[in-house]
Design an enzyme around this catalytic site. Structure first.
Site, PDB file in Angstrom:
ATOM      1  N   GLU A  27       0.843  -1.208   0.000  1.00  0.00           N
ATOM      2  CA  GLU A  27       0.000   0.000   0.000  1.00  0.00           C
ATOM      3  C   GLU A  27       0.868   1.244   0.000  1.00  0.00           C
ATOM      4  OE1 GLU A  27      -3.070  -0.211  -1.195  1.00  0.00           O
ATOM      5  OE2 GLU A  27      -3.601  -1.525   0.469  1.00  0.00           O
ATOM      6  N   HIS A  28       0.502   2.197  -0.846  1.00  0.00           N
ATOM      7  CA  HIS A  28       1.242   3.446  -1.008  1.00  0.00           C
ATOM      8  C   HIS A  28       2.676   3.166  -1.476  1.00  0.00           C
ATOM      9  CE1 HIS A  28      -1.898   6.178   0.361  1.00  0.00           C
ATOM     10  NE2 HIS A  28      -2.250   5.191   1.174  1.00  0.00           N
ATOM     11  N   GLY A 116     -16.467   4.854  -2.918  1.00  0.00           N
ATOM     12  CA  GLY A 116     -15.872   5.483  -1.730  1.00  0.00           C
ATOM     13  C   GLY A 116     -15.455   4.486  -0.673  1.00  0.00           C
ATOM     14  N   GLY A 118     -12.767   2.361  -1.017  1.00  0.00           N
ATOM     15  CA  GLY A 118     -11.376   1.934  -1.215  1.00  0.00           C
ATOM     16  C   GLY A 118     -11.274   0.680  -2.060  1.00  0.00           C
ATOM     17  N   LEU A 119     -12.303   0.426  -2.885  1.00  0.00           N
ATOM     18  CA  LEU A 119     -12.323  -0.800  -3.687  1.00  0.00           C
ATOM     19  C   LEU A 119     -12.205  -0.497  -5.185  1.00  0.00           C
ATOM     20  CD1 LEU A 119     -15.120  -2.666  -1.661  1.00  0.00           C
ATOM     21  CD2 LEU A 119     -12.635  -2.951  -1.466  1.00  0.00           C
ATOM     22  N   SER A 120     -11.777   0.726  -5.503  1.00  0.00           N
ATOM     23  CA  SER A 120     -11.485   1.126  -6.885  1.00  0.00           C
ATOM     24  C   SER A 120     -12.700   1.162  -7.806  1.00  0.00           C
ATOM     25  CB  SER A 120     -10.405   0.229  -7.492  1.00  0.00           C
ATOM     26  OG  SER A 120      -9.203   0.415  -6.822  1.00  0.00           O
ATOM     27  N   SER A 122     -13.813   3.829  -9.102  1.00  0.00           N
ATOM     28  CA  SER A 122     -13.530   4.766 -10.202  1.00  0.00           C
ATOM     29  C   SER A 122     -12.608   4.142 -11.242  1.00  0.00           C
ATOM     30  CB  SER A 122     -12.989   6.107  -9.710  1.00  0.00           C
ATOM     31  OG  SER A 122     -12.296   5.994  -8.522  1.00  0.00           O
ATOM     32  N   GLU A 154      -7.171   9.878 -14.686  1.00  0.00           N
ATOM     33  CA  GLU A 154      -7.440  10.202 -13.278  1.00  0.00           C
ATOM     34  C   GLU A 154      -6.487  11.297 -12.775  1.00  0.00           C
ATOM     35  OE1 GLU A 154      -9.052   7.251 -11.030  1.00  0.00           O
ATOM     36  OE2 GLU A 154      -8.840   8.323  -9.139  1.00  0.00           O
ATOM     37  N   ASP A 166      -4.499   0.567  -9.212  1.00  0.00           N
ATOM     38  CA  ASP A 166      -5.917   0.238  -9.341  1.00  0.00           C
ATOM     39  C   ASP A 166      -6.280  -0.064 -10.789  1.00  0.00           C
ATOM     40  OD1 ASP A 166      -5.749   0.971  -6.723  1.00  0.00           O
ATOM     41  OD2 ASP A 166      -6.876   2.834  -6.942  1.00  0.00           O
TER      42      ASP A 166
HETATM   43  C1  GLA Z   1      -5.261   4.468  -4.064  1.00  0.00           C
HETATM   44  C2  GLA Z   1      -4.536   4.855  -5.340  1.00  0.00           C
HETATM   45  C3  GLA Z   1      -3.491   3.797  -5.701  1.00  0.00           C
HETATM   46  C4  GLA Z   1      -2.590   3.480  -4.523  1.00  0.00           C
HETATM   47  C5  GLA Z   1      -3.409   3.220  -3.264  1.00  0.00           C
HETATM   48  C6  GLA Z   1      -2.547   3.058  -2.048  1.00  0.00           C
HETATM   49  O1  GLA Z   1      -6.027   3.317  -4.272  1.00  0.00           O
HETATM   50  O2  GLA Z   1      -5.443   5.010  -6.396  1.00  0.00           O
HETATM   51  O3  GLA Z   1      -2.745   4.224  -6.816  1.00  0.00           O
HETATM   52  O4  GLA Z   1      -1.657   4.497  -4.319  1.00  0.00           O
HETATM   53  O5  GLA Z   1      -4.340   4.258  -3.010  1.00  0.00           O
HETATM   54  O6  GLA Z   1      -1.776   1.909  -2.164  1.00  0.00           O
END
Ligand code: GLA
Length: 376
Positions: A27-28, A116, A118-120, A122, A154, A166
């Protein structure tokens, strides 16, 4: 439910789907040229599409306000579109920016990826549009090319400086596998992840705390990482070896050191997780997930009381490990759970949320599902 025909007055040329994702670990790390390990969810954005010849983009969504959003393709520019329509419009804009002078189309969308959370949701919307246009215009673009175009949409059209995870997950994941991705050069490998065969489940807990990556916190973190890499004389934090971490931390200002500590240890956790998956030791993933959460909570500071509680309640009730997934600031938690413990873990998380006065979480189990594809 309204169908394409009743909104747009004729039958669609085809129907496409692109999934949301959960990231197992990493993550990140994606905007630090690092490693990620996502799976695609069974939840997806679907689009029925028919090209138009008059340069208009007519967008309708089952999750929208019942109105068609009508846009002129030639007039698309960053900042020109509001709401959910900016994701599909951004992809059309990005394709044109890349020199593919695509025209307009009628779109009907229906998505079951929670927004919203955190499951992508968008990225799913972006990738379903990119895939449909690729197929309808026969564009010479591979899945990774489309993921990069969607990320560009994006970044430059929507204004969120996200990494590429994502969109790569939505485009490139495959059924039954986790995607090992090096975000520096987009090298990828599919690793089998049949949790059920080992008596395991992946529980997703949507805390219902809405995250919004456009609010500036994400951009600040990304800028902090880039600043730290620059101070250390590195192209990206991915280039800092774990054995050089302690020395690097001494040289960094207090506000940047914990960010670097997270990114470097998180890349190492992805490596550890991949080795476990390759060895078929899925249960060994648990402690790696929980360690990842501690790092996001204490060093990167993107967790929140609700995600922290979901993790601790799940682990106390017998989950092998748990962590927040996605950008953070709310959103979802994943927990690796033995099938015998699943009901108890779910119940414990619900009870903990109720006792804390939090909204009721939404839970479901996820299996690695297919990436973006044409359905008909
Ligand atoms: C969001 C961003 C990704 C990634 C995550 C964290 O989902 O869209 O690119 O940076 O946060 O891992």
């Amino acid at each position: 439910m309204t169908d394409f025909q009743s909104v747009h007055g004729a039958a669609p040329t085809g129907v496409w789907a692109a999934p949301g994702r959960v990231n197992l670990i990493g993550e990140h790390t994606d905007y630090n040229d690092g490693f990620v390990l996502p799976i695609a969810l069974p939840h997806a954005a679907k689009a029925a599409v028919r090209l138009r010849t008059d340069g208009l983009l007519r967008l309708w969504s089952e999750q929208g306000d019942g109105q068609v959003t009508e846009l002129e393709v030639e007039g698309l520019a960053p900042g020109s579109v509001e709401g959910w329509a900016k994701y599909p419009a951004g992809v059309v804009w990005a394709l044109r920016e890349a020199g593919y002078l695509v025209g307009g189309a009628d779109f009907w969308f229906d998505s079951d990826v929670p927004g919203g959370a955190g499951l992508s949701s968008s990225a799913a919307l972006e990738c379903v549009v990119a895939t449909a246009y690729r197929d309808l215009y026969d564009l010479p673009l591979g899945n990774a090319d489309l993921a990069q175009l969607a990320q560009y949409a994006e970044n430059a059209f929507v204004g969120v400086p996200c990494g590429v995870m994502d969109q790569m997950a939505s485009m490139c994941c495959s059924e039954g596998n986790a995607l090992v991705l090096d975000t520096r050069d987009l090298t990828q490998r599919q690793v089998p992840l049949d949790l059920a065969a080992r008596g395991l489940r992946l529980l997703v807990i949507d805390t219902r705390v809405k995250h919004d990556l456009a609010d500036g916190a994400y951009a600040e973190l990304r800028a902090g990482c880039e600043k730290a890499a620059e101070l250390l004389g590195l192209a990206a934090l991915r280039d800092l070896a774990p054995e050089d971490l302690a020395d690097a931390l001494d040289r960094l200002p207090d506000e940047l050191a914990p960010l670097v500590a997270h990114v470097v240890t998180e890349d190492a956790r992805v490596e550890q997780a991949v080795a476990l998956l390759d060895a078929g030791e899925f249960a060994g993933l648990g402690p790696v997930l929980t360690a990842g959460h501690a790092s996001l909570r204490d060093d990167y500071r993107v967790s929140c009381p609700e995600t922290d509680l979901a993790v601790s309640a799940a682990v106390e009730a017998g989950a092998l490990g748990a962590r927040m997934t996605g950008g953070g600031f709310g959103g979802s938690v994943i927990a690796l759970v033995g099938e015998q413990e699943l009901a108890a873990v779910e119940a414990a998380v619900r009870a903990a949320f109720e006792a804390a006065g939090y909204a009721e979480p939404r839970t479901f189990t996820a299996v690695p599902s297919a990436g973006a594809r044409r359905l008909s």
